[in-house]
Design a protein around this motif. Structure first.
Motif: not given
Length: 204
Positions: A96-115
């Motif tokens: 099936g459709l291959p997946g791109t695996v990203y690094s672990v999303v690990d945020l401080a409380p209230g933190g944000s992430y964008s990819k």
């Protein structure tokens, strides 16, 4: 017949232009989604062969029959649930459709992430985001026109799909990192591909 002789069983990605195998798989999906054999035959007869990907992309992006099915088709491809008209499952023998695996999303409380990600017209991407154990996130996206997205916890069977501007709350297990997968697909007419962002903010 049951030993994998059909070429549509050997798809590992999806693109319809000059790809008879993927086209066959799509029309099997359309059959299961309510198209009749006559609908498929009539569409093929009225859809003239195109000489370039640019011409094909332009034609498909304005096709009122194809566009509503494209994202659903990609989800069914990932889930390996497309069937022949007789009900026999079409096996994805290349995974099936291959997946791109990203690094672990690990945020401080209230933190944000964008990819940022890219997806070409009438193609799809599968994005896998491991979430740090015990953390909860609110997931949303910034998408160019024509891109749709769905999300679910890896290993489950139900996709969260809907309005492109929605947000979804997710949570990792208390004792282990948890993968969430997002499928994005595009039906827009653009030669340069499309870009979007997956956004996350920690809520707990």
């Amino acid at each position: 017949m049951n030993n994998g002789l059909y070429p549509e069983e050997y798809q590992k990605s999806l693109a319809l232009f000059k790809n008879d195998d993927a086209a066959a798989l799509f029309f099997h999906f359309a059959d299961g989604a309510g198209w009749s054999p006559a609908d498929v035959s009539n569409w093929v007869k009225t859809h003239a062969n195109k000489n370039s990907y640019d011409e094909e992309r332009q034609a498909l992006s304005g096709d009122a029959k194809i566009v509503p099915l494209w994202h659903k088709f990609n989800l069914a491809f990932v889930d390996n649930t497309i069937k022949y008209p007789g009900g026999q499952q079409i096996l994805n023998r290349l995974g099936g459709l291959p997946g791109t695996v990203y690094s672990v999303v690990d945020l401080a409380p209230g933190g944000s992430y964008s990819k940022t990600f890219g997806v070409d017209s009438f193609r799809a991407q599968r994005l896998v985001f491991p979430i740090r154990a015990g953390q909860s996130m609110r997931v949303s996206t910034e998408l160019e026109d024509g891109i749709e997205w769905s999300i679910r916890k890896a290993g489950t069977t139900t996709w969260n799909s809907g309005n492109r501007g929605r947000s979804v709350n997710i949570a990792a297990a208390a004792g282990s990192n948890t993968n969430y997968e997002i499928v994005v697909s595009s039906t827009s007419n653009d030669a340069g591909g499309f870009y979007g962002k997956v956004l996350m903010s920690r809520t707990a």
